[in-house]
Write a protein that holds these residues in place. Structure first.
Motif, PDB file in Angstrom:
ATOM      1  N   TYR A   1       0.838  -1.204   0.000  1.00  0.00           N
ATOM      2  CA  TYR A   1       0.000   0.000   0.000  1.00  0.00           C
ATOM      3  C   TYR A   1       0.874   1.256   0.000  1.00  0.00           C
ATOM      4  N   GLU A   2       1.895   1.256   0.845  1.00  0.00           N
ATOM      5  CA  GLU A   2       2.799   2.401   0.945  1.00  0.00           C
ATOM      6  C   GLU A   2       3.644   2.551  -0.315  1.00  0.00           C
ATOM      7  N   ARG A   3       4.105   1.432  -0.878  1.00  0.00           N
ATOM      8  CA  ARG A   3       4.949   1.489  -2.081  1.00  0.00           C
ATOM      9  C   ARG A   3       4.226   2.156  -3.241  1.00  0.00           C
ATOM     10  N   ILE A   4       3.001   1.712  -3.498  1.00  0.00           N
ATOM     11  CA  ILE A   4       2.273   2.221  -4.659  1.00  0.00           C
ATOM     12  C   ILE A   4       1.835   3.660  -4.413  1.00  0.00           C
ATOM     13  N   ALA A   5       1.410   3.968  -3.194  1.00  0.00           N
ATOM     14  CA  ALA A   5       1.069   5.354  -2.861  1.00  0.00           C
ATOM     15  C   ALA A   5       2.291   6.252  -3.043  1.00  0.00           C
ATOM     16  N   HIS A   6       3.461   5.755  -2.654  1.00  0.00           N
ATOM     17  CA  HIS A   6       4.697   6.527  -2.779  1.00  0.00           C
ATOM     18  C   HIS A   6       5.034   6.775  -4.249  1.00  0.00           C
ATOM     19  N   LEU A   7       4.869   5.766  -5.076  1.00  0.00           N
ATOM     20  CA  LEU A   7       5.133   5.923  -6.507  1.00  0.00           C
ATOM     21  C   LEU A   7       4.207   6.979  -7.107  1.00  0.00           C
ATOM     22  N   PHE A   8       2.940   6.942  -6.747  1.00  0.00           N
ATOM     23  CA  PHE A   8       1.995   7.932  -7.248  1.00  0.00           C
ATOM     24  C   PHE A   8       2.400   9.346  -6.810  1.00  0.00           C
ATOM     25  N   CYS A   9       2.803   9.498  -5.556  1.00  0.00           N
ATOM     26  CA  CYS A   9       3.228  10.809  -5.052  1.00  0.00           C
ATOM     27  C   CYS A   9       4.447  11.313  -5.827  1.00  0.00           C
ATOM     28  N   GLU A  10       5.431  10.431  -6.016  1.00  0.00           N
ATOM     29  CA  GLU A  10       6.662  10.840  -6.698  1.00  0.00           C
ATOM     30  C   GLU A  10       6.389  11.297  -8.125  1.00  0.00           C
ATOM     31  N   ILE A  11       5.635  10.494  -8.872  1.00  0.00           N
ATOM     32  CA  ILE A  11       5.347  10.845 -10.259  1.00  0.00           C
ATOM     33  C   ILE A  11       4.574  12.155 -10.332  1.00  0.00           C
ATOM     34  N   PHE A  12       3.586  12.317  -9.467  1.00  0.00           N
ATOM     35  CA  PHE A  12       2.778  13.534  -9.475  1.00  0.00           C
ATOM     36  C   PHE A  12       3.650  14.759  -9.186  1.00  0.00           C
ATOM     37  N   MET A  13       4.539  14.671  -8.207  1.00  0.00           N
ATOM     38  CA  MET A  13       5.413  15.794  -7.868  1.00  0.00           C
ATOM     39  C   MET A  13       6.363  16.133  -9.017  1.00  0.00           C
ATOM     40  N   ARG A  14       6.926  15.118  -9.637  1.00  0.00           N
ATOM     41  CA  ARG A  14       7.863  15.368 -10.741  1.00  0.00           C
ATOM     42  C   ARG A  14       7.158  16.015 -11.922  1.00  0.00           C
ATOM     43  N   LEU A  15       5.946  15.564 -12.227  1.00  0.00           N
ATOM     44  CA  LEU A  15       5.212  16.148 -13.342  1.00  0.00           C
ATOM     45  C   LEU A  15       4.754  17.569 -13.017  1.00  0.00           C
ATOM     46  N   ARG A  16       4.419  17.822 -11.777  1.00  0.00           N
ATOM     47  CA  ARG A  16       4.000  19.177 -11.393  1.00  0.00           C
ATOM     48  C   ARG A  16       5.139  20.171 -11.566  1.00  0.00           C
ATOM     49  N   THR A  17       6.378  19.718 -11.344  1.00  0.00           N
ATOM     50  CA  THR A  17       7.551  20.585 -11.486  1.00  0.00           C
ATOM     51  C   THR A  17       7.719  21.084 -12.912  1.00  0.00           C
ATOM     52  N   ILE A  18       7.358  20.262 -13.895  1.00  0.00           N
ATOM     53  CA  ILE A  18       7.503  20.675 -15.298  1.00  0.00           C
ATOM     54  C   ILE A  18       6.167  21.103 -15.904  1.00  0.00           C
ATOM     55  N   GLY A  19       5.187  21.379 -15.054  1.00  0.00           N
ATOM     56  CA  GLY A  19       3.907  21.898 -15.537  1.00  0.00           C
ATOM     57  C   GLY A  19       3.047  20.894 -16.260  1.00  0.00           C
ATOM     58  N   GLN A  20       3.188  19.602 -15.915  1.00  0.00           N
ATOM     59  CA  GLN A  20       2.438  18.562 -16.612  1.00  0.00           C
ATOM     60  C   GLN A  20       1.330  17.949 -15.762  1.00  0.00           C
ATOM     61  N   THR A  21       0.829  18.731 -14.802  1.00  0.00           N
ATOM     62  CA  THR A  21      -0.366  18.338 -14.057  1.00  0.00           C
ATOM     63  C   THR A  21      -1.450  19.379 -14.307  1.00  0.00           C
ATOM     64  N   ASP A  22      -2.694  18.943 -14.231  1.00  0.00           N
ATOM     65  CA  ASP A  22      -3.799  19.895 -14.302  1.00  0.00           C
ATOM     66  C   ASP A  22      -4.676  19.671 -13.074  1.00  0.00           C
ATOM     67  N   ALA A  23      -4.794  20.711 -12.257  1.00  0.00           N
ATOM     68  CA  ALA A  23      -5.490  20.580 -10.975  1.00  0.00           C
ATOM     69  C   ALA A  23      -4.842  19.433 -10.197  1.00  0.00           C
ATOM     70  N   ASN A  24      -5.564  18.333 -10.006  1.00  0.00           N
ATOM     71  CA  ASN A  24      -5.020  17.216  -9.238  1.00  0.00           C
ATOM     72  C   ASN A  24      -4.772  15.983 -10.097  1.00  0.00           C
ATOM     73  N   GLY A  25      -4.681  16.144 -11.406  1.00  0.00           N
ATOM     74  CA  GLY A  25      -4.514  14.999 -12.286  1.00  0.00           C
ATOM     75  C   GLY A  25      -3.258  15.078 -13.122  1.00  0.00           C
ATOM     76  N   CYS A  26      -2.847  13.920 -13.652  1.00  0.00           N
ATOM     77  CA  CYS A  26      -1.692  13.857 -14.534  1.00  0.00           C
ATOM     78  C   CYS A  26      -1.782  12.598 -15.387  1.00  0.00           C
ATOM     79  N   GLU A  27      -0.992  12.584 -16.442  1.00  0.00           N
ATOM     80  CA  GLU A  27      -0.883  11.384 -17.267  1.00  0.00           C
ATOM     81  C   GLU A  27      -0.221  10.283 -16.435  1.00  0.00           C
TER      82      GLU A  27
END
Length: 248
Positions: A151-177
């Motif tokens: 549970y923690e591993r997959i939640a952590h992966l989701f957090c990491e990807i979301f943060m990295r994409l937000r840094t380059i402007g690739q999130t919209d509101a709370n979503g991402c590819e």
């Protein structure tokens, strides 16, 4: 936003780049460009590396494969990421890089890469920061597999990807590819596909995420971070090198 700007955004998380730096990077990313289909090797273990690959668009991954076909995904790459800036010291690749989606990438030769490093101390410093993040991220992934629950591993992966994409402007509101299959999530987290499926269902039931149609929706980032015990400090996205500015 041009695709070359993703690398600029990535490096600007670490230092302040000048207009000349940005122009230098833009030129380097247009000399040799390749477009590869999904699930295609960019370079395989045992091959001799000739270029630093920069992801301009799409998603890629680093992996190791055992003789019996089992595979461990070691990292994911998104737009703006450099794949192995130190490959020129290798005679042969000791791992493989492959695409997840269709990928557009730029190839930078050893001579060009060294020229950039010599002509811009800011880019050179940013690349050191980027390598620090790569190593720090690998430590975090090792901790995931060694100590965190599924549970923690997959939640952590989701957090990491979301943060990295937000840094380059690739999130919209709370979503991402999020184009990874459950099989790829399993290979990245050291779990079975069945376990991944059940865990994602648990995250959905707890109203933390939605995952469908190659899209990740983070319903409550704070709660997701808490569930993962996620601390973003290893990504070093706080402009810690901002004192290295365009006048350096």
């Amino acid at each position: 936003m041009t695709q070359a700007n993703f690398l600029t955004l990535h490096l600007s998380a670490f230092v302040r780049l000048s207009a000349d730096d940005r122009e230098m990077l833009a030129k380097a990313l247009t000399k040799r460009v390749r477009v590869l289909p999904p699930r295609h090797d960019i370079i395989s273990e045992g091959d001799r590396p000739r270029f630093v690959n920069v992801i301009l668009d799409g998603w890629a991954q680093r992996y190791k494969q055992l003789a019996d076909g089992r595979r461990q995904i070691l990292s994911f790459f998104v737009a703006g990421d450099l794949c192995d800036t130190n490959v020129f010291i290798l005679r042969k690749m000791d791992h493989s890089l492959s695409t997840v989606t269709q990928v557009k990438l730029a190839e930078i030769s050893q001579f060009e890469f060294q020229e950039i490093m010599e002509n811009s101390p800011r880019i050179s410093q940013a690349l050191w920061w980027s390598e620090l993040v790569t190593v720090a991220t690998q430590r975090e992934w090792t901790t995931n597999i060694g100590q965190r629950t599924a549970y923690e591993r997959i939640a952590h992966l989701f957090c990491e990807i979301f943060m990295r994409l937000r840094t380059i402007g690739q999130t919209d509101a709370n979503g991402c590819e999020f184009p990874m299959t459950q099989a790829e999530i399993a290979e990245a987290t050291g779990l079975t596909q069945v376990h991944v499926n059940r865990t994602i269902q648990d995250l959905r039931r707890n109203q933390l995420i939605e995952l469908r149609g190659r899209r990740l929706q983070v319903l409550d980032l704070g709660r997701l971070e808490k569930a993962a015990m996620f601390n973003p400090n290893y990504l070093h996205l706080g402009h810690e090198g901002s004192f290295i500015d365009a006048n350096y």
